[in-house]
Design an enzyme around this catalytic site. Structure first.
Site, PDB file in Angstrom:
ATOM      1  N   VAL A 254     -15.541  -8.837  15.287  1.00  0.00           N
ATOM      2  CA  VAL A 254     -15.749  -9.120  13.870  1.00  0.00           C
ATOM      3  C   VAL A 254     -16.551  -7.997  13.209  1.00  0.00           C
ATOM      4  O   VAL A 254     -16.275  -7.584  12.075  1.00  0.00           O
ATOM      5  CB  VAL A 254     -16.463 -10.471  13.700  1.00  0.00           C
ATOM      6  CG1 VAL A 254     -16.868 -10.697  12.250  1.00  0.00           C
ATOM      7  CG2 VAL A 254     -15.574 -11.603  14.187  1.00  0.00           C
ATOM      8  N   ALA A 255     -17.536  -7.468  13.925  1.00  0.00           N
ATOM      9  CA  ALA A 255     -18.379  -6.417  13.353  1.00  0.00           C
ATOM     10  C   ALA A 255     -17.622  -5.104  13.197  1.00  0.00           C
ATOM     11  O   ALA A 255     -17.855  -4.346  12.261  1.00  0.00           O
ATOM     12  CB  ALA A 255     -19.614  -6.205  14.238  1.00  0.00           C
ATOM     13  N   ASP A 301       4.792  12.811 -25.406  1.00  0.00           N
ATOM     14  CA  ASP A 301       5.390  13.011 -26.715  1.00  0.00           C
ATOM     15  C   ASP A 301       4.335  13.623 -27.631  1.00  0.00           C
ATOM     16  O   ASP A 301       3.132  13.417 -27.436  1.00  0.00           O
ATOM     17  CB  ASP A 301       5.859  11.665 -27.270  1.00  0.00           C
ATOM     18  CG  ASP A 301       6.739  11.828 -28.502  1.00  0.00           C
ATOM     19  OD1 ASP A 301       7.375  12.881 -28.623  1.00  0.00           O
ATOM     20  OD2 ASP A 301       6.779  10.906 -29.325  1.00  0.00           O
ATOM     21  N   ASP A 598       7.520   5.670 -26.699  1.00  0.00           N
ATOM     22  CA  ASP A 598       7.289   4.575 -27.630  1.00  0.00           C
ATOM     23  C   ASP A 598       8.565   3.891 -28.110  1.00  0.00           C
ATOM     24  O   ASP A 598       8.503   2.831 -28.705  1.00  0.00           O
ATOM     25  CB  ASP A 598       6.506   5.065 -28.851  1.00  0.00           C
ATOM     26  CG  ASP A 598       7.214   6.219 -29.569  1.00  0.00           C
ATOM     27  OD1 ASP A 598       8.354   6.549 -29.182  1.00  0.00           O
ATOM     28  OD2 ASP A 598       6.614   6.788 -30.493  1.00  0.00           O
ATOM     29  N   ASP A 602      13.205   5.151 -24.725  1.00  0.00           N
ATOM     30  CA  ASP A 602      12.251   5.729 -23.774  1.00  0.00           C
ATOM     31  C   ASP A 602      12.076   4.845 -22.540  1.00  0.00           C
ATOM     32  O   ASP A 602      11.525   5.293 -21.533  1.00  0.00           O
ATOM     33  CB  ASP A 602      10.874   5.906 -24.438  1.00  0.00           C
ATOM     34  CG  ASP A 602      10.879   7.002 -25.481  1.00  0.00           C
ATOM     35  OD1 ASP A 602      11.714   7.912 -25.376  1.00  0.00           O
ATOM     36  OD2 ASP A 602      10.054   6.933 -26.417  1.00  0.00           O
ATOM     37  N   GLU A 667     -21.546   0.331  16.126  1.00  0.00           N
ATOM     38  CA  GLU A 667     -21.869  -0.895  16.852  1.00  0.00           C
ATOM     39  C   GLU A 667     -21.079  -0.976  18.164  1.00  0.00           C
ATOM     40  O   GLU A 667     -21.621  -1.365  19.218  1.00  0.00           O
ATOM     41  CB  GLU A 667     -21.581  -2.096  15.957  1.00  0.00           C
ATOM     42  CG  GLU A 667     -22.536  -2.192  14.767  1.00  0.00           C
ATOM     43  CD  GLU A 667     -22.037  -3.103  13.670  1.00  0.00           C
ATOM     44  OE1 GLU A 667     -21.022  -3.788  13.888  1.00  0.00           O
ATOM     45  OE2 GLU A 667     -22.641  -3.114  12.584  1.00  0.00           O
ATOM     46  N   ASN A 692     -23.857  -6.963  10.547  1.00  0.00           N
ATOM     47  CA  ASN A 692     -22.542  -6.779   9.934  1.00  0.00           C
ATOM     48  C   ASN A 692     -22.455  -7.504   8.597  1.00  0.00           C
ATOM     49  O   ASN A 692     -21.948  -6.964   7.605  1.00  0.00           O
ATOM     50  CB  ASN A 692     -21.461  -7.293  10.886  1.00  0.00           C
ATOM     51  CG  ASN A 692     -20.070  -7.160  10.304  1.00  0.00           C
ATOM     52  OD1 ASN A 692     -19.554  -6.061  10.145  1.00  0.00           O
ATOM     53  ND2 ASN A 692     -19.460  -8.290   9.976  1.00  0.00           N
ATOM     54  N   THR A 695     -24.764  -5.522   5.988  1.00  0.00           N
ATOM     55  CA  THR A 695     -24.360  -4.156   5.617  1.00  0.00           C
ATOM     56  C   THR A 695     -22.983  -4.109   4.973  1.00  0.00           C
ATOM     57  O   THR A 695     -22.718  -3.248   4.128  1.00  0.00           O
ATOM     58  CB  THR A 695     -24.383  -3.232   6.855  1.00  0.00           C
ATOM     59  OG1 THR A 695     -23.523  -3.779   7.869  1.00  0.00           O
ATOM     60  CG2 THR A 695     -25.793  -3.084   7.392  1.00  0.00           C
TER      61      THR A 695
END
Length: 869
Positions: A254-255, A301, A598, A602, A667, A692, A695
């Site tokens: 997990v860490a 444009d 626009d 286009d 770790e 973990n 941090t």
């Protein structure tokens, strides 16, 4: 309320209020957001959380309540943070959806207004023109050469001709002509609404970056599980109990994997998109946020992006001389004054040009051959605005300044037929009944190269007019030629055989920041393509003003004749469909292209571009719906801001990866190397999880919200093929993680040698070192500012929580820690500061290997393009 055909005045405010109360807003009901409990359950389905829950079950069966408590606290806090981040991201995206909602043009209380489509009600009188997305089901009252693309409903790509009394359906697109219609059905009752309701429960797909990061997380999980298994086996070989080593392995897995990565990425993209909206760049599609950072070419444009987008008919020319219009923007106040001697190829005549018959004839024609309108100032809009085409609005303004009332003129000369403007024909013709006479007035206006040709305009001094038009064009004006004729009522409606009336020179001032934006793009390694439908002289004049020095102008005719669009950066007389060729050519050459547009034509180019950018105030609705990004201020400088924001977000995600993965690697290395040096279990499972959780929590989110580096736009764009850990990032992760592990092991060795609590020292140095790296990766403050930022507060809060177990005895016992002396604490701080200091020094001293690598890649790509046969 029964739906009736609206009068030409449209509904009254009272009728609108009643209809809105009865039928509700013209929107599709959004699916209900998940409940809090459902959000919690979704967080608990995360594989890393499931691993922790399995470890909790195991520790509970062993009556190891210390580790069980730590694991449950970690799960609870991680789930809480995940739910909060998910809600924040949803709120940010909901705000964006409100900003990108479509608009509709309606007649209410006798006035034309542009309103959100959600406010359209049954009975409303809708005004439609080419480029509009139909806001609701409606019945046409009148239609002039109107075509609609109904492929969203029928799948048929061929536009359908529409006549009065025909039906138009919500979500279809007007591709040609104009018309008005009465709304019959809105919201979920409309044809598109019934389909949308069936699809409303579909969840949005993850972005490409999120998919790549998910794949990276899976790979990291496999590696972490393998390394954790090695740690567990090594512990078993040394005779440690199996249950304890299983919990340790799970905790280490997990860490090692940054499980907060998806939440950080989603939040960074959503909050980044919301920040762009605050800078007038509304993101319609979330992947655009990550693509913006890789843009290498911006195709823009001229009108409205390079220029102000406020068209002003500044000069007019007739046989009797010239005149200059005074005034600001679309404000009707102003007058006409005689032209100066410096006016190209013409002379001034008369004291009041508005009294000259040929000038009044010219003003009459541009007021009649016109589909625009002017909106007066309001509380929301303090200035006069154009409704419809800005060029036609400028012509209406010119008529007012010449003491001509367009409304009265149009009422007295009813339009009986028209041939609308077309970007291919570049002209527009209208037919009007002359008051008190059965004759028909035919008025045409368009580009000089179209209008000033024999057959179209058969009478008048065409050679002189062409010379004047050329000189005005070279001076940077957009020029329109106007011609007319009077025919008997029984003559067929033909556009040709007109008599020249005069020329009108229209200017659109270059934005003050345009040259600075071009310079910034150049410094950032981003090229600019200036594309316009105006004459080559006009395009080149504007290019010179903004510092886009390119001696060659590529025209639409050149592209038709097979010229490679990548040979130039300034394009003139370009038809909208040719923009697609330009975008495709530069993409084939290896560029990531952002394209502004626009108009209805286009839309294909906007979809083809890597980033489609639509104009939010002056563009068509179909262009806005086809784009990835909508500029609410139609300003090229906003594209620069959006690219900077895209680079910031991508850089922050990479910074978080460097921070989180180096900590996880450290770790794992500590747990692998420690036993080889005689430390049976360098860190307990609870200690690993506590470090973990702290941090990777707030500091990780804070890194994702870091501001842009002041030098962001001085760096080359990243390659779109660059891997998320590319450009040397994996090397930074490796040596940073190794350095954190080294100082952690060093602290344990020193502590053991002097009889200090070595496991507590390992915990303290490992946690502090990661926070030191987070501060070293912090973006510098802008010059002259020293304000605390979210990252500073996050690191400070995490530091307090990290040290708290050493002060509070119950928490210290829970994590299996011991108190340390002042000397031991100082020694731990000194060692923990080393990785952060080394990281900061390398960032200051080295010129930036990542940017050098990108500049080298960018230069090589450009060199290959410039030297290819």
């Amino acid at each position: 309320m029964t739906v009736q055909q609206s009068s030409l005045r449209g509904l009254s405010s009272e009728q609108v209020a009643r209809a809105l109360a009865e039928h509700g807003p013209n929107t599709i009901p959004a699916p209900r957001p998940p409940s809090t409990w459902r959000r919690v359950l979704m967080q608990l389905r995360d594989p890393m959380i499931l691993l922790l829950l399995a470890a909790a079950v195991l520790t509970a069966s062993l009556r190891d309540f210390t580790d069980l408590t730590v694991i449950l606290v970690v799960v609870m806090l991680n789930t809480t943070v995940g739910v909060i981040q998910e809600i924040r991201a949803e709120h940010a995206l909901a705000a964006l959806n409100r900003l990108t909602a479509p608009h509709a043009t309606v007649r209410r209380d006798g006035h034309t207004a542009v309103i959100p489509s959600a406010d359209v009600v049954p009975g409303d009188l809708i005004v439609l023109q080419a480029g509009d997305v139909v806001p609701a089901d409606l019945e046409l009252l009148d239609a002039v050469q109107l075509q609609a693309d109904e492929s969203t409903l029928t799948g048929e790509s061929v536009p359908v001709e529409k006549d009065p009394s025909d039906q138009l359906y919500a979500g279809t697109v007007v591709t040609r002509g104009r018309g008005t219609g009465t709304v019959t059905r809105t919201g979920p009752s409309s044809a598109l609404g019934r389909i949308a309701v069936l699809l409303s429960n579909q969840r949005p797909l993850p972005t490409p970056l999120q998919r790549r990061l998910a794949a990276l997380s899976r790979l990291l999980s496999i590696i972490a599980v393998a390394l954790s298994a090695i740690v567990a086996v090594a512990g078993l070989v040394r005779g440690l109990p199996l249950p304890s080593m299983i919990v340790t392995a799970v905790s280490l897995t997990v860490a090692a994997v940054p499980e907060s990565l998806p939440a950080v990425v989603t939040l960074a993209l959503a909050i980044g998109a919301h920040r762009m909206a605050q800078r007038a760049a509304v993101v319609r599609k979330l992947p655009a946020v990550e693509t913006l950072g890789a843009v290498t070419m911006v195709a823009t444009d001229k009108t409205g992006t390079i220029t102000e987008g406020i068209m002003q008919a500044e000069r007019l020319w007739t046989d009797s001389g010239t005149a200059i219009a005074t005034g600001t923007g679309y404000d009707p106040d102003g007058d006409l004054r005689p032209g100066s001697a410096s006016t190209p190829a013409v002379h001034s005549a008369g004291d009041n040009p508005a009294e000259r018959p040929d000038v009044r004839r010219l003003l009459r024609n541009v007021a009649l051959c016109n589909d625009a309108d002017l909106a007066p100032p309001t509380g929301e809009h303090p200035h006069w605005r154009a409704i419809g085409d800005p060029t036609e609005a400028a012509l209406l303004t010119l008529a007012h300044r010449g003491s001509v009332d367009p409304d009265r003129l149009q009422a007295g000369h009813p339009r009986i037929h028209e041939v609308p403007f077309d970007s291919v024909r570049k002209r527009m013709t209208t037919f009007h009944r002359i008051p008190g006479d059965d004759a028909v007035l035919v008025v045409g206006k368009g580009a000089p190269e179209v209008m000033l040709t024999p057959g179209v305009t058969s009478y008048g001094d065409l050679d002189r007019a062409r010379a004047v038009a050329a000189e005005l064009s070279e001076s940077g004006y957009r020029v329109l030629a106007v011609a007319d004729k009077v025919v008997p009522p029984d003559v067929p409606h033909t556009e040709n055989g007109l008599r020249l009336v005069g020329l009108i020179a229209i200017t659109d001032p270059v934005r003050r920041n345009a040259a600075d934006v071009v310079a910034t793009f150049t410094e950032a390694g981003i090229g600019l393509l200036l594309i316009t439908g105006d004459a080559p002289g006009t395009a080149l004049a504007v290019a010179n003003r903004i510092g886009l020095h390119d001696g060659e102008v590529v025209t639409g005719a050149d592209i038709d004749n097979g010229k490679d669009p990548t040979t130039g950066h300034v394009f003139a007389r370009i038809r909208p469909e040719q923009k697609l060729d330009i975008v495709s050519a530069w993409q084939t050459a290896g560029h990531v292209v952002a394209m502004t547009g626009d108009g209805v034509n286009d839309a294909p180019a906007l979809r083809r571009a890597d980033i489609g950018v639509a104009m939010g105030s002056g563009g068509t609705e179909v262009a806005r719906q086809a784009a990835d990004l909508v500029l609410t201020d139609d300003n090229l400088g906003t594209v620069e801001a959006a690219i900077e924001e895209g680079r910031r977000i991508y850089t922050n995600i990479r910074t978080f990866l460097r921070y989180a993965l180096s900590g996880g690697l450290a770790e794992v290395l500590v747990m692998l190397i420690g036993p080889l040096l005689g430390f049976a279990v360098p860190l307990l499972p609870g200690q690993i999880l506590w470090i973990n959780m702290l941090t990777h929590g707030l500091p990780g989110v804070a890194i994702g919200a870091e501001p842009a580096d002041p030098k962001t736009m001085q760096q080359a764009p990243r390659s779109p093929q660059e891997q998320i850990l590319g450009a040397g990032l994996w090397k930074h992760i490796a040596w940073t993680g190794a350095l954190i592990a080294a100082v952690t092991v060093t602290a344990a060795i020193w502590a053991r040698s002097v009889g200090a609590p070595w496991q507590t020292m390992s915990y303290l140095v490992l946690g502090l070192a990661q926070l030191g790296v987070a501060l070293a990766l912090r973006r510098p403050n802008p010059p002259g500012t020293r304000a605390l930022r979210f990252l500073d507060l996050a690191v400070g809060g995490t530091l307090v929580t990290l040290v708290l177990p050493l002060v509070l005895e119950p928490l210290r016992d829970l994590l299996g820690l011991q108190a340390v002396t002042g000397t031991e604490a100082l020694y731990a701080v000194a060692l923990a500061a080393i990785p952060g200091l080394v990281t900061a020094i390398r960032r200051l001293v080295r010129p930036g290997a990542e940017n050098l690598h990108r500049r080298w890649t960018w230069w090589r790509a450009g060199h290959r393009r410039s030297t290819r046969p």
